[in-house]
Design an enzyme around this catalytic site. Structure first.
Site, PDB file in Angstrom:
ATOM      1  N   ASP A  13      27.734  61.519  -5.590  1.00 48.36           N
ATOM      2  CA  ASP A  13      26.495  60.723  -5.568  1.00 48.36           C
ATOM      3  C   ASP A  13      25.506  61.183  -4.502  1.00 48.36           C
ATOM      4  OD1 ASP A  13      27.666  59.224  -7.576  1.00 48.36           O
ATOM      5  OD2 ASP A  13      28.528  57.808  -6.159  1.00 48.36           O
ATOM      6  N   LYS A  16      22.774  65.102  -6.694  1.00 45.00           N
ATOM      7  CA  LYS A  16      22.844  66.402  -7.374  1.00 45.00           C
ATOM      8  C   LYS A  16      21.963  66.428  -8.618  1.00 45.00           C
ATOM      9  CE  LYS A  16      27.229  65.681  -7.866  1.00 45.00           C
ATOM     10  NZ  LYS A  16      27.427  64.493  -7.046  1.00 45.00           N
ATOM     11  N   GLY A  40      27.948  60.453 -12.703  1.00 39.57           N
ATOM     12  CA  GLY A  40      26.774  59.631 -13.020  1.00 39.57           C
ATOM     13  C   GLY A  40      25.599  60.263 -12.303  1.00 39.57           C
ATOM     14  N   HIS A  41      24.799  61.028 -13.020  1.00 42.26           N
ATOM     15  CA  HIS A  41      23.685  61.752 -12.404  1.00 42.26           C
ATOM     16  C   HIS A  41      22.376  61.083 -12.818  1.00 42.26           C
ATOM     17  CE1 HIS A  41      26.336  65.607 -11.918  1.00 42.26           C
ATOM     18  NE2 HIS A  41      26.841  64.538 -11.347  1.00 42.26           N
ATOM     19  N   GLN A 218      30.787  65.226  -8.929  1.00 42.60           N
ATOM     20  CA  GLN A 218      31.576  64.733  -7.786  1.00 42.60           C
ATOM     21  C   GLN A 218      31.178  65.521  -6.525  1.00 42.60           C
ATOM     22  OE1 GLN A 218      33.627  65.429 -10.912  1.00 42.60           O
ATOM     23  NE2 GLN A 218      32.742  63.464 -11.364  1.00 42.60           N
TER      24      GLN A 218
HETATM   25  P1  GDP Z   1      24.556  62.359  -8.198  1.00 38.92           P
HETATM   26  O1  GDP Z   1      25.786  61.811  -8.809  1.00 38.92           O
HETATM   27  O2  GDP Z   1      24.855  63.310  -7.077  1.00 38.92           O
HETATM   28  O3  GDP Z   1      23.610  62.965  -9.193  1.00 38.92           O
HETATM   29  O4  GDP Z   1      23.808  61.123  -7.529  1.00 38.92           O
HETATM   30  P2  GDP Z   1      23.601  59.647  -8.176  1.00 38.92           P
HETATM   31  O5  GDP Z   1      22.570  59.737  -9.243  1.00 38.92           O
HETATM   32  O6  GDP Z   1      24.892  59.049  -8.526  1.00 38.92           O
HETATM   33  O7  GDP Z   1      23.092  58.860  -6.904  1.00 38.92           O
HETATM   34  C1  GDP Z   1      21.978  59.268  -6.196  1.00 38.92           C
HETATM   35  C2  GDP Z   1      20.950  58.123  -6.207  1.00 38.92           C
HETATM   36  O8  GDP Z   1      19.949  58.387  -5.262  1.00 38.92           O
HETATM   37  C3  GDP Z   1      20.219  57.989  -7.530  1.00 38.92           C
HETATM   38  O9  GDP Z   1      19.892  56.639  -7.723  1.00 38.92           O
HETATM   39  C4  GDP Z   1      18.961  58.827  -7.333  1.00 38.92           C
HETATM   40  O10 GDP Z   1      17.878  58.374  -8.132  1.00 38.92           O
HETATM   41  C5  GDP Z   1      18.676  58.535  -5.873  1.00 38.92           C
HETATM   42  N1  GDP Z   1      18.031  59.630  -5.119  1.00 38.92           N
HETATM   43  C6  GDP Z   1      18.250  60.970  -5.195  1.00 38.92           C
HETATM   44  N2  GDP Z   1      17.554  61.610  -4.226  1.00 38.92           N
HETATM   45  C7  GDP Z   1      16.886  60.647  -3.537  1.00 38.92           C
HETATM   46  C8  GDP Z   1      16.029  60.667  -2.394  1.00 38.92           C
HETATM   47  O11 GDP Z   1      15.748  61.700  -1.799  1.00 38.92           O
HETATM   48  N3  GDP Z   1      15.558  59.461  -1.957  1.00 38.92           N
HETATM   49  C9  GDP Z   1      15.868  58.287  -2.569  1.00 38.92           C
HETATM   50  N4  GDP Z   1      15.381  57.165  -2.070  1.00 38.92           N
HETATM   51  N5  GDP Z   1      16.671  58.233  -3.641  1.00 38.92           N
HETATM   52  C10 GDP Z   1      17.185  59.402  -4.106  1.00 38.92           C
HETATM   53  P1  IMO Z   2      29.093  62.118  -9.386  1.00 39.95           P
HETATM   54  O1  IMO Z   2      29.076  63.382 -10.225  1.00 39.95           O
HETATM   55  C1  IMO Z   2      31.239  59.334  -6.839  1.00 39.95           C
HETATM   56  C2  IMO Z   2      35.562  58.969  -7.492  1.00 39.95           C
HETATM   57  C3  IMO Z   2      36.067  57.642  -7.987  1.00 39.95           C
HETATM   58  C4  IMO Z   2      37.450  57.638  -7.368  1.00 39.95           C
HETATM   59  C5  IMO Z   2      37.887  59.092  -7.478  1.00 39.95           C
HETATM   60  C6  IMO Z   2      38.738  59.413  -8.686  1.00 39.95           C
HETATM   61  O2  IMO Z   2      28.215  61.060  -9.909  1.00 39.95           O
HETATM   62  O3  IMO Z   2      28.886  62.448  -7.954  1.00 39.95           O
HETATM   63  P2  IMO Z   2      38.176  59.649 -11.289  1.00 39.95           P
HETATM   64  O4  IMO Z   2      37.564  58.683 -12.258  1.00 39.95           O
HETATM   65  O5  IMO Z   2      37.425  60.929 -11.147  1.00 39.95           O
HETATM   66  O6  IMO Z   2      39.632  59.887 -11.562  1.00 39.95           O
HETATM   67  O7  IMO Z   2      38.120  58.880  -9.852  1.00 39.95           O
HETATM   68  O8  IMO Z   2      36.682  59.839  -7.540  1.00 39.95           O
HETATM   69  N1  IMO Z   2      34.484  59.583  -8.316  1.00 39.95           N
HETATM   70  C7  IMO Z   2      33.194  59.627  -7.963  1.00 39.95           C
HETATM   71  N2  IMO Z   2      32.557  59.082  -6.903  1.00 39.95           N
HETATM   72  N3  IMO Z   2      30.554  60.094  -7.728  1.00 39.95           N
HETATM   73  C8  IMO Z   2      31.193  60.662  -8.769  1.00 39.95           C
HETATM   74  O9  IMO Z   2      30.576  61.543  -9.602  1.00 39.95           O
HETATM   75  C9  IMO Z   2      32.558  60.408  -8.953  1.00 39.95           C
HETATM   76  N4  IMO Z   2      33.473  60.764  -9.875  1.00 39.95           N
HETATM   77  C10 IMO Z   2      34.643  60.277  -9.466  1.00 39.95           C
HETATM   78  O10 IMO Z   2      35.267  56.573  -7.516  1.00 39.95           O
HETATM   79  O11 IMO Z   2      37.374  57.313  -6.006  1.00 39.95           O
HETATM   80 MG    MG Z   3      26.659  59.960  -9.224  1.00 39.62          MG
END
Ligand code: GDP
Ligand code: IMO
Ligand code: MG
Length: 417
Positions: A13, A16, A40-41, A218
């Site tokens: 999270d 990416k 979850g991107h 991840q």
């Molecule tokens: P990922 O799994 O690495 O793609 O990240 P996620 O989407 O799960 O979580 C990142 C969250 O931060 C999302 O809600 C994005 O919209 C938000 N986000 C990403 N970059 C920035 C930033 O520079 N500033 C803010 N405020 N939000 C961001």
């Molecule tokens: P993105 O790509 C954050 C965590 C789960 C748990 C562990 C194992 O959005 O960064 P799993 O379902 O993979 O067997 O769970 O890994 N986890 C993540 N945490 N972002 C993710 O993906 C994750 N994918 C798995 O919360 O701790």
């Molecule tokens: Mg994510």
């Protein structure tokens, strides 16, 4: 061959998806090589939010061909839902999506197995998307692969093999082969136009000098080998996962490691710089730190520069992307973890009990009050924000190349090296 990788450096999270979306306009191919529906991107194409789980983020760029490599685990029904959602948003995928015929399939049995494991004492707080059991079956050579979905006999045999082994573990909860066969065949029929030899296509693209972006899911600390085992995911999230997950070896020119300006974790497991106080709560609220896949509140804390230094070394990171710097605006003091008390080794402990006992040492830096979400170059940042970036570079030993200051596609800038 112009190749870029974008990889998470923390526990996922890191932002990416946002960065891949921001850089995809300059790439011809976008490739996922590990993970599956656990990812979850979150991205804002044309200003409206969408969360991608299986699909490479390049699907939101009409010139980009998207590859789902053999190292992925795929839940066919959920993938079909995602394809429908993306196409409904006006991003047609015909001719732009290739799913490896060798990628692993998550069946309803794997979802049940994940649930059973998570209700017992070995719980790791998974996303319950069947990730661990699907990878386990792959390595136990009883897995179902995408190619099996295209042939009734092959699929039946593969399901029979898997159910025979897993039934001992599941007892009455084991699904019957018949209950899974028809729905999986139907999904296979719909996915057929996309299923192909992805490694071959990628090799061809690289030979033709196509610009390829590898999108990690991840983060490094969740890597099954190097992460906080057993509180990890079941795939190789570092750059080491790229060759095996794509089925080919290629040099990487630019390996971008993504980290938040603070740190979060979802699920169980140690987190030395976690804040179980009002500051942690503030980061969660201001940063909107709730899981993009499960909606769970993310645990929040300060950035851990010692851990970042470690994972950058082993993942060959060439530059850092710092995201969510804007979230720190308004904090009087910003802390950064620079090491741990009574820990004098250069690496992180492999033993989870020793890792859990780490107590962080912090450096305190003065914060800034300005809203920086509109800033588009380094010089536009308040002096204290610039100083924070310098400390990050020094402690981690890798230059900061990108700074992100908001969730939108344009809310970022590069920093000259
Ligand atoms: P990922 O799994 O690495 O793609 O990240 P996620 O989407 O799960 O979580 C990142 C969250 O931060 C999302 O809600 C994005 O919209 C938000 N986000 C990403 N970059 C920035 C930033 O520079 N500033 C803010 N405020 N939000 C961001
Ligand atoms: P993105 O790509 C954050 C965590 C789960 C748990 C562990 C194992 O959005 O960064 P799993 O379902 O993979 O067997 O769970 O890994 N986890 C993540 N945490 N972002 C993710 O993906 C994750 N994918 C798995 O919360 O701790
Ligand atoms: Mg994510």
């Amino acid at each position: 061959m112009p190749t870029t990788a974008i990889l998470g450096l923390q526990w996922g999270d890191e932002g990416k998806g946002k960065l891949v979306d921001s850089l995809c306009a300059r790439h011809d191919l976008c490739v996922r090589f590990q993970g599956g529906g656990n990812a979850g991107h979150t991205v804002y194409p044309e200003g409206r939010k969408i969360v991608l789980h299986h699909l490479p983020t390049g699907v939101l760029h009409r010139q980009c061909v998207n590859v789902m490599g053999q190292g992925m685990v795929i839940d066919p029904d959920r993938l079909l839902d995602e394809i429908a959602e993306v196409e409904a948003r006006g991003f047609a995928l015909k001719g732009r999506l290739v799913i490896s015929d060798r990628a692993a399939v998550t069946t309803p049995m794997h979802l049940s197995l994940d649930g059973i494991r998570e209700s017992g004492s070995g719980k790791v707080g998974t996303t319950k998307r069947g990730i661990g059991p699907t990878y386990a079956d792959r390595y136990d050579r009883i897995g179902v692969r995408m190619v099996d979905l295209l042939d009734r006999t092959s699929l039946k045999e593969a399901l029979e093999r898997a159910v025979a082994v897993r039934a001992c573990q599941m007892g009455k909860q084991a699904p019957s082969v018949d209950s899974m066969l028809e729905p999986l065949l139907q999904a296979g029929e719909k996915l057929k136009p996309y299923i192909a030899d992805a490694a071959l296509l990628l090799a061809e693209g690289l030979r033709e000098q196509r610009r390829v972006l590898f999108e990690g899911a991840q983060g490094a600390m969740l890597d099954v080998g190097q992460g906080t085992y057993p509180f990890v995911t079941s795939s190789h999230t570092l750059s080491t996962g790229i060759p095996a997950g794509c089925g080919l070896v290629t040099p990487l020119q630019d390996v971008i490691g993504v980290t938040k300006a603070y740190c979060t974790r979802v699920g169980d497991g140690p987190f030395p710089t976690e804040l179980n106080d009002a500051t942690g709560e503030l980061l969660r609220t201001k940063g909107g730190e709730f899981g993009a896949t499960t909606g769970r509140p993310r645990r929040c804390g300060w950035i851990d520069l010692f851990a970042l230094r470690y994972v950058c070394r082993i993942s060959g990171i060439t530059r850092l992307a710092i995201t969510k710097l804007d979230v720190l605006s308004g904090m009087e003091t910003v802390r950064v973890g620079v090491g741990y008390k009574d820990h004098n080794e250069p690496g992180l402990p492999a033993d989870i009990r020793r890792f859990s006992a780490l107590r962080p040492k912090y450096e305190a830096l003065p914060g800034w009050s300005e809203d920086i979400s509109g800033v588009r170059d380094l010089a536009g940042l308040p002096a204290n924000a610039q100083a924070l970036l310098r400390v990050i570079e020094q402690q981690v030993g890798v230059p900061v190349g990108i700074v992100s200051v908001g969730p939108g596609r344009d809310a970022w800038f590069t920093v000259a090296g």
